[in-house]
Scaffold this motif. Structure first.
Motif, mmCIF file in Angstrom:
data_model
loop_
_atom_site.group_PDB
_atom_site.id
_atom_site.type_symbol
_atom_site.label_atom_id
_atom_site.label_comp_id
_atom_site.label_asym_id
_atom_site.label_seq_id
_atom_site.Cartn_x
_atom_site.Cartn_y
_atom_site.Cartn_z
ATOM 1 N N VAL A 1 1.408 -1.178 -0.157
ATOM 2 C CA VAL A 1 -0.492 -0.042 0.059
ATOM 3 C C VAL A 1 0.881 1.185 0.127
ATOM 4 N N ARG A 2 1.739 1.109 1.141
ATOM 5 C CA ARG A 2 2.535 2.383 0.957
ATOM 6 C C ARG A 2 3.612 2.525 -0.420
ATOM 7 N N GLY A 3 4.064 1.320 -1.377
ATOM 8 C CA GLY A 3 4.188 2.395 -2.353
ATOM 9 C C GLY A 3 3.443 2.668 -3.479
ATOM 10 N N ASN A 4 2.576 1.817 -4.006
ATOM 11 C CA ASN A 4 1.594 2.149 -4.555
ATOM 12 C C ASN A 4 0.480 4.023 -4.333
ATOM 13 N N VAL A 5 0.763 3.945 -2.846
ATOM 14 C CA VAL A 5 0.360 5.533 -2.617
ATOM 15 C C VAL A 5 1.444 6.525 -3.218
ATOM 16 N N GLY A 6 2.331 5.983 -2.500
ATOM 17 C CA GLY A 6 4.093 6.791 -2.819
ATOM 18 C C GLY A 6 4.851 7.015 -4.212
ATOM 19 N N PHE A 7 3.665 6.705 -5.185
ATOM 20 C CA PHE A 7 4.345 6.200 -6.696
ATOM 21 C C PHE A 7 4.387 7.343 -7.282
ATOM 22 N N GLY A 8 3.344 8.050 -6.943
ATOM 23 C CA GLY A 8 3.508 9.381 -8.308
ATOM 24 C C GLY A 8 5.021 10.682 -7.671
ATOM 25 N N PRO A 9 4.425 10.617 -6.560
ATOM 26 C CA PRO A 9 6.187 11.254 -5.585
ATOM 27 C C PRO A 9 6.947 10.985 -5.785
ATOM 28 N N ARG A 10 7.135 9.260 -6.027
ATOM 29 C CA ARG A 10 8.439 8.840 -6.546
ATOM 30 C C ARG A 10 8.640 8.987 -7.649
ATOM 31 N N MET A 11 8.244 9.533 -8.623
ATOM 32 C CA MET A 11 8.650 9.520 -9.917
ATOM 33 C C MET A 11 8.675 10.512 -10.431
ATOM 34 N N ARG A 12 8.277 11.644 -9.367
ATOM 35 C CA ARG A 12 8.897 13.131 -9.887
ATOM 36 C C ARG A 12 9.918 13.525 -8.230
ATOM 37 N N ARG A 13 10.579 12.225 -8.293
ATOM 38 C CA ARG A 13 12.290 12.450 -7.711
ATOM 39 C C ARG A 13 11.675 13.423 -5.793
ATOM 40 N N GLU A 14 10.641 13.107 -5.466
ATOM 41 C CA GLU A 14 10.596 14.444 -4.436
ATOM 42 C C GLU A 14 11.429 13.308 -3.045
ATOM 43 N N THR A 15 11.746 13.779 -1.949
ATOM 44 C CA THR A 15 12.890 13.146 -1.013
ATOM 45 C C THR A 15 11.416 12.434 -0.292
ATOM 46 N N SER A 16 12.495 11.635 0.354
ATOM 47 C CA SER A 16 12.041 10.176 0.763
ATOM 48 C C SER A 16 11.756 11.134 2.111
ATOM 49 N N SER A 17 11.615 11.893 3.037
ATOM 50 C CA SER A 17 10.769 12.625 3.807
ATOM 51 C C SER A 17 9.492 13.492 3.782
ATOM 52 N N VAL A 18 9.627 13.939 2.494
ATOM 53 C CA VAL A 18 8.050 14.463 1.733
ATOM 54 C C VAL A 18 6.859 13.364 1.076
ATOM 55 N N ILE A 19 7.241 12.119 0.503
ATOM 56 C CA ILE A 19 6.609 11.394 -0.065
ATOM 57 C C ILE A 19 6.118 10.404 1.136
ATOM 58 N N ALA A 20 7.298 10.123 2.499
ATOM 59 C CA ALA A 20 6.387 9.505 3.485
ATOM 60 C C ALA A 20 4.972 10.778 3.995
ATOM 61 N N ASP A 21 5.153 11.256 4.143
ATOM 62 C CA ASP A 21 4.274 12.774 4.736
ATOM 63 C C ASP A 21 3.296 12.872 3.909
ATOM 64 N N LYS A 22 3.328 12.569 2.321
ATOM 65 C CA LYS A 22 2.251 12.841 1.616
ATOM 66 C C LYS A 22 1.555 11.400 1.217
ATOM 67 N N ILE B 1 -8.056 6.048 -4.354
ATOM 68 C CA ILE B 1 -8.159 7.036 -3.970
ATOM 69 C C ILE B 1 -7.061 7.154 -3.566
ATOM 70 N N ALA B 2 -6.207 6.748 -2.498
ATOM 71 C CA ALA B 2 -4.781 7.963 -1.940
ATOM 72 C C ALA B 2 -4.134 8.280 -3.434
ATOM 73 N N ARG B 3 -3.896 6.907 -3.268
ATOM 74 C CA ARG B 3 -2.179 7.359 -4.563
ATOM 75 C C ARG B 3 -2.992 7.932 -5.130
ATOM 76 N N VAL B 4 -4.059 8.870 -6.345
ATOM 77 C CA VAL B 4 -4.384 9.575 -6.722
ATOM 78 C C VAL B 4 -4.031 11.371 -5.633
ATOM 79 N N LEU B 5 -4.892 11.101 -4.636
ATOM 80 C CA LEU B 5 -4.482 12.411 -3.553
ATOM 81 C C LEU B 5 -3.058 12.797 -3.235
ATOM 82 N N ALA B 6 -2.773 11.734 -3.521
ATOM 83 C CA ALA B 6 -1.134 12.040 -3.232
ATOM 84 C C ALA B 6 0.038 12.290 -3.519
ATOM 85 N N GLY B 7 -0.681 12.121 -5.463
ATOM 86 C CA GLY B 7 -0.126 12.656 -6.331
ATOM 87 C C GLY B 7 -0.531 14.256 -6.347
ATOM 88 N N GLY B 8 -1.302 14.354 -5.455
ATOM 89 C CA GLY B 8 -1.770 15.812 -5.515
ATOM 90 C C GLY B 8 -1.763 16.980 -6.763
#
Length: 375
Positions: A105-126, A157-164
């Motif tokens: 679940v963590r990997g799916n939701v954080g996929f978008g921010p991770r593809m944008r090369r955001e920092t680990s702390s930002v991805i974890a917060d999102k 839905i969470a994955r979409v929201l985390a993508g901003g």
């Protein structure tokens, strides 16, 4: 379901999404034909229609998966017609959820921010923020096959929201769920959308879903827009015969206009079945003897066994079939003159069965129930 009511645009407010005469053909078939639409900030709009009406193709043109042959797609004031899908500021929730089965679940939701090369702390917060919104805290390390259908949808839905994204697109997002879970998820998604104030477009063929969730409904048929309006407007005041028939159940009957000078009222003479009073004249130039077609919803009618109490304002017929549906029953009535009608009867506790199959009845419209059909 909690709703905010119709979205009313301020004078200084601009649409989030603008469709300007978009069209799309596949071979010789016009799938979408000159569709224009504005979606305002925080508004929930449903594209509703039968299979093949063009609603999904319209959504895919908004998302950038299909390029329109004509017209423009404008998002946030910028023309994105030629912009590839991965650069559009929209989040898409698919019918199948499209979760990565090998990811948690963590990997799916954080996929978008991770593809944008955001920092680990930002991805974890999102990820933490998005999962809290959909009430899935504690599920971070589970995989999709360890979740129920409703939980998988929440992850999507969470994955979409985390993508901003500034806009949410839902493609038949609830159709894979059973009836009870579907209703609950509709409520949760609508309340979440209201809380976040994110503009949303839903594609659905489910009329009740569109009525329950939407600020406005776009009814499509044959690639064209038949009507755009609030749920109440498209249901109560259809602009075409197609909309009247498509939205819910619709009884239609034709007759001759008659004006009662003494009662100062218009009636529709329906031949052998009787006549009914019209609260609204078909048009300002209506005249005696003119043919007119009207419609009435089954829930706006009542039944009685006493014809004499409704002389001049009721339609005589016989019950062909009674169908019990829990909170209500549906009486299938054949009017004299062989006209089929449906009447919804509320099932109230303590009442015995009042009507029987093959019994004579009079169909009586409630005040304002009979509406002239558009030409």
């Amino acid at each position: 379901m909690k709703k905010s009511g119709q979205k009313i645009a301020r004078v200084d407010e601009k649409p989030v999404l603008e469709l300007r005469g978009i069209s799309k053909s596949f071979g010789q078939m016009n799938v979408v034909d000159d569709v224009s639409l504005d979606v305002w900030p925080g508004e929930f709009v449903s594209l509703l229609g039968p299979s093949g009406c063009g609603k999904t193709t319209t959504l895919r043109m908004i998302a950038g998966f299909i390029a329109p042959d004509e017209g423009r797609v404008i998002l946030g004031g910028k023309d994105i017609t030629e912009v590839p899908s991965y650069r559009r500021d929209v989040g898409m929730l698919f019918q199948s959820y499209a979760l990565f089965p090998h990811m948690t679940v963590r990997g799916n939701v954080g996929f978008g921010p991770r593809m944008r090369r955001e920092t680990s702390s930002v991805i974890a917060d999102k990820v933490r923020w998005a999962l809290s919104l959909v009430k899935l805290e504690g599920y971070e390390d589970r995989r999709p096959n360890e979740l129920s259908g409703g939980q998988q949808q929440r992850v999507a839905i969470a994955r979409v929201l985390a993508g901003g994204a500034s806009m949410l697109l839902l493609d038949e997002a609830f159709s894979n769920l059973d009836a009870k879970l579907r209703g609950r998820m509709q409520e949760e998604v609508r309340e979440l959308q209201l809380r976040l104030g994110i503009a949303t477009v839903l594609v659905t063929h489910d009329q009740e879903e569109a009525l329950a969730m939407s600020d406005r409904i776009v009814i499509m048929n044959g690639g064209k827009v038949e009507q755009i309006g609030t749920p109440k407007r498209v249901y109560s005041s259809p602009s075409s015969l197609f909309v009247a028939d498509f939205m819910g159940r619709c009884n239609r009957i034709e007759g001759t206009l008659h004006h009662d000078d003494r009662a100062k009222a218009w009636y529709l003479d329906c031949g052998p079945s009787g006549k009914i009073k019209l609260e609204t004249i078909p048009h300002p130039a209506a005249r005696e003897g003119e043919q007119c077609q009207v419609f009435a919803r089954p829930e706006h009618l009542s039944l009685t066994q006493s014809a004499k109490d409704h002389e001049g304002d009721g339609l005589r017929g016989r019950i062909e079939r009674l169908v019990y549906l829990g909170s209500r029953s549906v009486a299938y009535v054949t009017l004299e003159g062989d006209v089929p009608f449906q009447v919804q009867l509320p099932n109230k506790p303590g009442l015995s069965d009042e009507f029987s199959v093959d019994g004579p009845v009079v169909v009586v419209p409630l005040p304002g129930a009979v509406t002239p059909l558009p030409k």
